[in-house]
Write an enzyme that holds these catalytic residues in place. Structure first.
Site, PDB file in Angstrom:
ATOM      1  N   CYS A   1       9.600   8.667  -6.007  1.00 34.92           N
ATOM      2  CA  CYS A   1       9.462   7.590  -5.023  1.00 34.92           C
ATOM      3  C   CYS A   1      10.499   6.543  -5.409  1.00 34.92           C
ATOM      4  CB  CYS A   1       8.042   7.029  -5.101  1.00 34.92           C
ATOM      5  SG  CYS A   1       7.806   5.569  -4.067  1.00 34.92           S
TER       6      CYS A   1
ATOM      7  N   CYS B   1       5.838  -7.984   4.799  1.00 39.13           N
ATOM      8  CA  CYS B   1       4.495  -7.483   5.138  1.00 39.13           C
ATOM      9  C   CYS B   1       3.500  -8.151   4.187  1.00 39.13           C
ATOM     10  CB  CYS B   1       4.441  -5.970   5.017  1.00 39.13           C
ATOM     11  SG  CYS B   1       5.668  -5.164   6.070  1.00 39.13           S
TER      12      CYS B   1
ATOM     13  N   CYS C   1       1.547   2.223  -4.385  1.00 43.41           N
ATOM     14  CA  CYS C   1       2.244   1.677  -3.218  1.00 43.41           C
ATOM     15  C   CYS C   1       2.064   0.179  -3.138  1.00 43.41           C
ATOM     16  CB  CYS C   1       1.669   2.241  -1.921  1.00 43.41           C
ATOM     17  SG  CYS C   1       1.590   3.999  -1.867  1.00 43.41           S
TER      18      CYS C   1
ATOM     19  N   GLU D   1      12.491  -0.620  -9.441  1.00 43.97           N
ATOM     20  CA  GLU D   1      11.547   0.334 -10.002  1.00 43.97           C
ATOM     21  C   GLU D   1      11.566   1.641  -9.231  1.00 43.97           C
ATOM     22  OE1 GLU D   1       8.098  -2.503 -11.819  1.00 43.97           O
ATOM     23  OE2 GLU D   1       8.106  -2.236  -9.662  1.00 43.97           O
TER      24      GLU D   1
ATOM     25  N   CYS E   1       1.903  -6.496   0.873  1.00 44.99           N
ATOM     26  CA  CYS E   1       2.830  -5.748   0.008  1.00 44.99           C
ATOM     27  C   CYS E   1       3.453  -6.679  -1.038  1.00 44.99           C
ATOM     28  CB  CYS E   1       3.929  -5.115   0.862  1.00 44.99           C
ATOM     29  SG  CYS E   1       5.253  -4.377  -0.100  1.00 44.99           S
TER      30      CYS E   1
ATOM     31  N   CYS F   1      12.546  -7.045  -0.638  1.00 42.74           N
ATOM     32  CA  CYS F   1      12.472  -6.629   0.770  1.00 42.74           C
ATOM     33  C   CYS F   1      12.308  -7.874   1.618  1.00 42.74           C
ATOM     34  CB  CYS F   1      11.288  -5.692   0.997  1.00 42.74           C
ATOM     35  SG  CYS F   1      11.194  -5.088   2.705  1.00 42.74           S
TER      36      CYS F   1
HETATM   37  N1  SAH Z   1       9.438  -0.351   3.328  1.00 47.40           N
HETATM   38  C1  SAH Z   1       9.023   0.932   3.699  1.00 47.40           C
HETATM   39  C2  SAH Z   1       8.812   1.861   2.530  1.00 47.40           C
HETATM   40  C3  SAH Z   1       8.190   1.310   1.278  1.00 47.40           C
HETATM   41  S1  SAH Z   1       6.502   0.892   1.269  1.00 47.40           S
HETATM   42  C4  SAH Z   1       7.773   0.861   4.546  1.00 47.40           C
HETATM   43  O1  SAH Z   1       7.179  -0.191   4.641  1.00 47.40           O
HETATM   44  O2  SAH Z   1       7.432   1.881   5.126  1.00 47.40           O
HETATM   45  C5  SAH Z   1       5.623   2.435   1.205  1.00 47.40           C
HETATM   46  C6  SAH Z   1       4.227   2.362   1.834  1.00 47.40           C
HETATM   47  O3  SAH Z   1       3.325   1.589   1.029  1.00 47.40           O
HETATM   48  C7  SAH Z   1       4.256   1.692   3.185  1.00 47.40           C
HETATM   49  O4  SAH Z   1       3.465   2.375   4.117  1.00 47.40           O
HETATM   50  C8  SAH Z   1       3.664   0.350   2.870  1.00 47.40           C
HETATM   51  O5  SAH Z   1       3.159  -0.271   4.009  1.00 47.40           O
HETATM   52  C9  SAH Z   1       2.613   0.689   1.862  1.00 47.40           C
HETATM   53  N2  SAH Z   1       2.120  -0.450   1.090  1.00 47.40           N
HETATM   54  C10 SAH Z   1       2.733  -1.623   0.873  1.00 47.40           C
HETATM   55  N3  SAH Z   1       1.951  -2.432   0.119  1.00 47.40           N
HETATM   56  C11 SAH Z   1       0.811  -1.757  -0.140  1.00 47.40           C
HETATM   57  C12 SAH Z   1      -0.358  -2.044  -0.903  1.00 47.40           C
HETATM   58  N4  SAH Z   1      -0.493  -3.184  -1.539  1.00 47.40           N
HETATM   59  N5  SAH Z   1      -1.315  -1.094  -0.962  1.00 47.40           N
HETATM   60  C13 SAH Z   1      -1.147   0.098  -0.354  1.00 47.40           C
HETATM   61  N6  SAH Z   1      -0.054   0.434   0.361  1.00 47.40           N
HETATM   62  C14 SAH Z   1       0.923  -0.478   0.469  1.00 47.40           C
HETATM   63 FE1  SF4 Z   2       9.069  -4.153   2.809  1.00 48.26          FE
HETATM   64 FE2  SF4 Z   2       6.702  -3.821   1.678  1.00 48.26          FE
HETATM   65 FE3  SF4 Z   2       6.876  -4.124   4.324  1.00 48.26          FE
HETATM   66 FE4  SF4 Z   2       7.722  -1.860   3.190  1.00 48.26          FE
HETATM   67  S1  SF4 Z   2       5.620  -2.610   3.220  1.00 48.26           S
HETATM   68  S2  SF4 Z   2       8.775  -3.081   4.762  1.00 48.26           S
HETATM   69  S3  SF4 Z   2       8.525  -2.660   1.240  1.00 48.26           S
HETATM   70  S4  SF4 Z   2       7.441  -5.651   2.803  1.00 48.26           S
END
Ligand code: SAH
Ligand code: SF4
Length: 367
Positions: free
Chosen positions: A109, A120, A340, A95, A123, A116
């Site tokens: 974006c 986290c 995000c 996406e 996420c 991934c």
């Molecule tokens: N993997 C990279 C970039 C993609 S995520 C990273 O983690 O930085 C982009 C941003 O969205 C990151 O700061 C991530 O922590 C945040 N993010 C992930 N899941 C989220 C959620 N459910 N609500 C808000 N932000 C989120």
């Molecule tokens: Fe991967 Fe989501 Fe963590 Fe970014 S926030 S590193 S996309 S698991």
């Protein structure tokens, strides 16, 4: 068939030149080809009218111009956000999201991996596991599609953020090639300040990026101490905060902007208390930085809730009181699951996902 053809979007400037040399073409043809690909953004070889016909035919037999099939598009007029789902030649789904801001910025974006591996816990992408890296061309193509869309409306893509699915710095070589294409004057021509890589904190790769391709950097911090960050962002167990902060200080020395952006997702009752804000001030004392607070975007079974708006405001006020520039991200596209952490194009690696869940269950959920 498409697998055996060269994807021209995969090729760096030097590689396009090498291809033209291999086809016994004069050097200027590489520049012409790059202009067709990135300036005019044509989708066919026939459209490349200043290339000799035999060359166009040879290229058509050996190469392709991208390879996405758009499976879905959702547009939210309310938040000026467009989300697209693409199917790649091997059936993976990814996406990307286009955000249109009132100040004129048009920001794509884009994803760097299908899925991934970082896991986290807040996420959606992290919960579905890792399928594969995207090629440089697959990263670039996401930007091209939005640029075409915008140009059709008399607008221009102004910014690119690698904040879609995936951890960009674990797909280092392809990300660097994609960045070089997007920044190259002959090709796309975005400024380094307008391209941002977001990382969960892969410390050695942050140093390599600084040396190879210093673009703007955002770091997903999300916790002020190792105990909490170990739970929320598991890669912290490998690269703890002291190492991450040192890497940020080194990065700023070469960065096109003189600060790092720290992203901080606001999770109700988990990391959003005044003492967390005060600990952040101490943690980041020696790093020139700005904070971007992200209200948590919920997804099914996440186990987290977003902090209430007054708590987000209070948190921002504490940071600001210490002189840290702090913005709160307006949630965009939540109505179309494009916010995000909600990007969850299905990946095929279900085994991985199940393993991940088991691992997390064993590690204990912070929620
Ligand atoms: N993997 C990279 C970039 C993609 S995520 C990273 O983690 O930085 C982009 C941003 O969205 C990151 O700061 C991530 O922590 C945040 N993010 C992930 N899941 C989220 C959620 N459910 N609500 C808000 N932000 C989120
Ligand atoms: Fe991967 Fe989501 Fe963590 Fe970014 S926030 S590193 S996309 S698991």
């Amino acid at each position: 068939m498409t697998e055996t053809l060269i994807n021209l979007y995969d090729l760096s400037d030097a590689e396009l030149s090498a291809l033209m040399a291999e086809l016994n073409q004069p050097a200027f043809r590489a520049k012409q080809l790059a202009e067709w690909l990135y300036k005019h953004k044509v989708a066919t070889f026939e459209a490349m009218t200043n290339l000799p016909k035999p060359l166009r035919e040879t290229l058509a037999a050996r190469a392709r111009i991208g390879g996405f099939v758009q499976v879905a598009e959702q547009h939210s007029a309310e938040s000026a956000t467009t989300k697209r789902l693409y199917r790649l030649p091997d059936a993976q789904l990814i996406e990307s999201v286009l955000m249109e801001y009132e100040d004129g910025r048009r920001t794509a974006c884009i994803s760097t991996q299908a899925g991934c591996a970082m896991g986290c816990v807040f996420c959606a992408t992290g919960q579905m596991g890792f399928a594969r890296h995207l090629s440089a061309g697959e990263i670039v193509e996401q930007a091209i599609h939005f640029a075409r869309l915008l140009e059709g409306e008399g607008e221009r893509l102004s910014n690119v953020v690698l904040m879609g699915m995936g951890e960009p710095l674990l797909n280092f070589d392809n990300v660097v090639t994609a960045l070089s294409i997007m920044l190259d004057d002959h090709a796309y021509g975005l400024s380094r300040r307008r391209v941002t890589v977001s990382t969960s904190g892969i410390v050695p790769a942050m140093d390599r990026l600084r040396q190879r391709m210093p673009v703007a950097l955002a770091v997903s911090l999300h916790a002020p101490d190792d105990a909490l960050r170990d739970e929320l962002v598991p890669i912290n167990r490998k690269y703890p905060l002291s190492e991450l902060m040192a890497a940020c200080r080194r990065y700023v020395e070469d960065a096109p902007r003189d600060f790092i952006t720290f992203e901080y997702v606001m999770l109700d009752g988990v990391n959003d208390q005044p003492e967390h804000a005060r600990a952040l001030i101490a943690l980041t004392r020696e790093v020139p930085c700005k904070f971007n607070l992200i209200p948590f975007n919920p997804f099914p079974d996440s186990g987290f809730r977003c902090s209430p708006p007054e708590r987000v405001r209070a948190f921002a006020n504490i940071l600001q009181g210490a002189g840290l520039i702090t913005t709160t991200r307006k949630t965009r596209g939540a109505d179309i699951d494009a916010a995000c952490g909600q990007l969850a194009g299905r990946v095929q690696d279900r085994t991985r996902r199940v393993l991940r869940r088991m691992e997390l269950a064993g590690a204990g959920s912070p929620a």
